[in-house]
Scaffold this motif. Structure first.
Motif: not given
Lengths: 428, 428
Positions: A69-72, A96, A132, A181, A326, A328-333, A336
């Protein structure tokens, strides 16, 4: 020559034979279904991948979504997730990624696993821009071409998000509007640029690219409901209709496809969604994300998805996209991904136990487990189990000397009945 | 006076009013359904417990099974499990202890929680013997009386395991024969002693005891299928028929009851099982263990049970018994009880989203979640979530500065669409 061209000519290729072998069906049937468009074998000409068939008469398949993701942004992590998904039985993987060097990530993942790989090229077109909405339609098609050239086996395009479906959205009463998305990028782009979705208005151009590489098209459900309230509504069905028309054009272009579906759907509307899509899309293979049967279980959406996926599979869904804890909550580990893959495999198998054409094969596995249970044969149980490793771990963490499990110990129903049967036998 | 006697006379009691309030329905309706036997409020006269209604028009309830085994006897652990089940939303608890000082364990659990408590008296009758088959029919009834006097709110009796159902078993082709613990004790006892099941042959005596304490009877499914292969077979349906006849007698004795059901059932046979039982048992409240939709997922049977439970709930099941990740493998830990309870709550809620009479109430909750999602209002999402604590933990473990979640960050569909809608609004 695409696989579908071959199929239409009645040519049985090595790909069809491979899938026929792994499914225990006739290659001729596979060939005829590919010709009709009811089975898809995703396999880009630029890449060797495991050959899997998705669609009619075949076992229910599982896709695992991974990606940065953008953050991870950690490529090694994503490669590990891809390997985990493959190891735990996923049949395909979608990358993705939206953060970092997207070309490199895609390449690393494709090198790491043998499964067919899917992607969503608009993510790369959009993620490369400051906003975008700044991408051009050329950026969008160039992203598709790049992915095709890189060997991606199937691409999702949200061609069903068009002026027509957006009109239906505006006249409706959705709570969560658009939650896809790619759908949201497309919608924002259309509003900002005052034009229809290029993937819809220039769909033939997209098919040209796909045909060149024999890349399958996954017709994305950009209008999929994002909550129970929005399920099975007019925007959803408008998109099914559009996707059905695009299925027809895709088949006419000798390109294989499948159709993506919801999303969030209450259990009593799943049959409607699945049969509606199958009907409106002329029995194209159906690929569902979930469906999640409630909105209020974040942290457990691998389970809400498995509930919906099992029932949707029974109703005819061919391909289940996993959700993870994860969602709806976070990028899966990596954990996950493992959990999501296993749980979705359970759903796929439970669906196969109820699917015409699959029942016999699937039930034979459960029957072997049942025999092993009756005989208290633990090693055989663990060898058959979808996740024998975890089953063994639980049993061994709280052991009993009885030969049974520590729930009942020597009061085990199996032990008691086996003994009573022996007693009865002796008494005869 | 039992509650059913009151109901038959049209007397609306405080118990009926309490349930009506908590369910948001009319007390008159509750009264009329108790009179007919389609709603049960378990509540022994010797004990004050939380009043819950199980049955027609009411929300789907969840039971948690706890209790010691022969190999693991720790009363504090079981008390903690009972508290955990109550804290995570179970509506009732069954103490299935078979090891240690059973009277003390039962008392400690009943003191620790306010939920209605169920038990299986034959476990105590059998566990007190050197061999299960040594118990006398007096031991069996004395155990029932003891539990009734101690304030147990509902007892399971496997009265459907009788000479008739055993004949059906012998003429069938089951793999796992009998997997109900109480069913196996009964079967072994019958074979060994050459007599019919006392709980069947002297069922009126059992009803006398139950009536005295206004204790509800849970008609156990001793013949329930223990694997996919054995589902929906003749022994199962024979037992449904017997249980239906016993429902009739139970109602005639002014004793409330419910009927227990399978077990292991493939998803395409769940509707048959549920509607079959409802029909053959004159719409008595239905209490299912699972159903588990595959045999091959030990370690994940809380999930295979939630899949079956959701669909069974939609088909009309009133009361879901949780399964835990330890099912088939070991005595559950406190964590297993937590996980099993939460997942079964998810199934019950997902079923309510699809149940006539419950839809509106249940959907209002999901709608609030959907609004909170669209608004990226995380605190509200966590407050609505079935397990907000875990959801928060997952989100906070991998946070993003975007206000969205770390899956999409600033490419969040909600953010992008909300912004596009604003842009469009301004453009007008």
């Amino acid at each position: 020559m695409t696989l579908m061209e071959d199929a239409k000519k009645g040519v049985i290729t090595s790909e069809m034979e491979a899938v026929a072998r792994s499914e225990g069906v006739e290659a001729k049937m596979i060939c005829s279904c590919i010709a009709k468009g009811t089975i898809t074998i995703p396999n880009n000409t630029q890449r060797e991948c495991r050959l899997i068939g998705i669609g009619k008469y075949l076992s229910t398949k599982v896709n695992a979504n991974i990606g940065t993701s953008r953050d991870y942004i950690n490529i090694d992590d994503e490669v590990e997730k891809a390997r985990t998904a493959q190891a735990y039985g996923a049949d395909a993987i979608m990358d993705l990624s939206t953060g970092g060097d997207l070309d490199l990530i895609r390449k690393r993942i494709m090198d790491a696993v043998e499964l067919p790989i899917g992607s969503v090229p608009i993510y790369q077109a959009a993620a490369s821009q400051k906003a975008v909405v700044d991408m051009t339609s050329d950026d969008m098609f160039n992203a598709v071409r790049k992915h095709a050239r890189d060997g991606v086996d199937f691409v999702t395009v949200h061609a069903g998000v068009n002026l027509n479906s957006i009109q239906r959205l505006k006249k409706g009463d959705r709570i969560t509007n658009i939650v896809s998305r790619g759908g949201s990028f497309t919608y924002a782009w259309m509003i900002h640029n005052g034009e229809d979705n290029p993937f819809y208005s220039e769909y033939d151009y997209l098919l040209d690219i796909a045909r060149e590489y024999d890349m399958a098209v996954s017709l994305g459900d950009g209008m999929r409901p994002g909550c129970i309230h929005d399920a099975s509504d007019r925007p959803s069905f408008m998109e099914f209709i559009t996707l059905g028309e695009l299925v027809k054009r895709t088949r006419e272009a000798d390109v294989q496809c499948f159709v993506e579906g919801p999303g969030h759907v209450p259990i009593d509307e799943i049959e409607l969604s699945v049969k509606g899509m199958k009907n409106l899309c002329d029995n194209a293979p159906l690929y569902l994300l979930g469906p999640l049967v409630t909105d209020i279980a974040p942290g457990y959406d691998h389970i809400t998805g498995a509930i919906g996926g099992t029932f949707a599979g029974m109703c005819g869904t061919d391909f289940l996209c996993m959700t993870t804890p994860a969602e709806h909550l976070a990028l899966p580990t990596n954990d996950d991904i493992r959990e999501g893959t296993i749980v979705t495999k359970i759903a796929a198998h439970a669906a196969d136990l109820a699917k015409e054409g699959q029942k016999e094969r699937a039930r034979a596995i459960d029957d072997r487990m049942a025999h092993a249970r009756r005989n208290l044969d633990w090693d055989t149980q663990f060898s058959i189990a979808i996740d024998g490793e975890r089953a063994r771990q639980i049993r061994e963490s709280r052991i009993t000397g009885s030969g049974a499990c520590s729930m009942c110990g020597d009061l085990c129903a199996m032990k008691i009945v086996n003994k009573a049967l022996e007693e009865e036998e002796e008494g005869k």
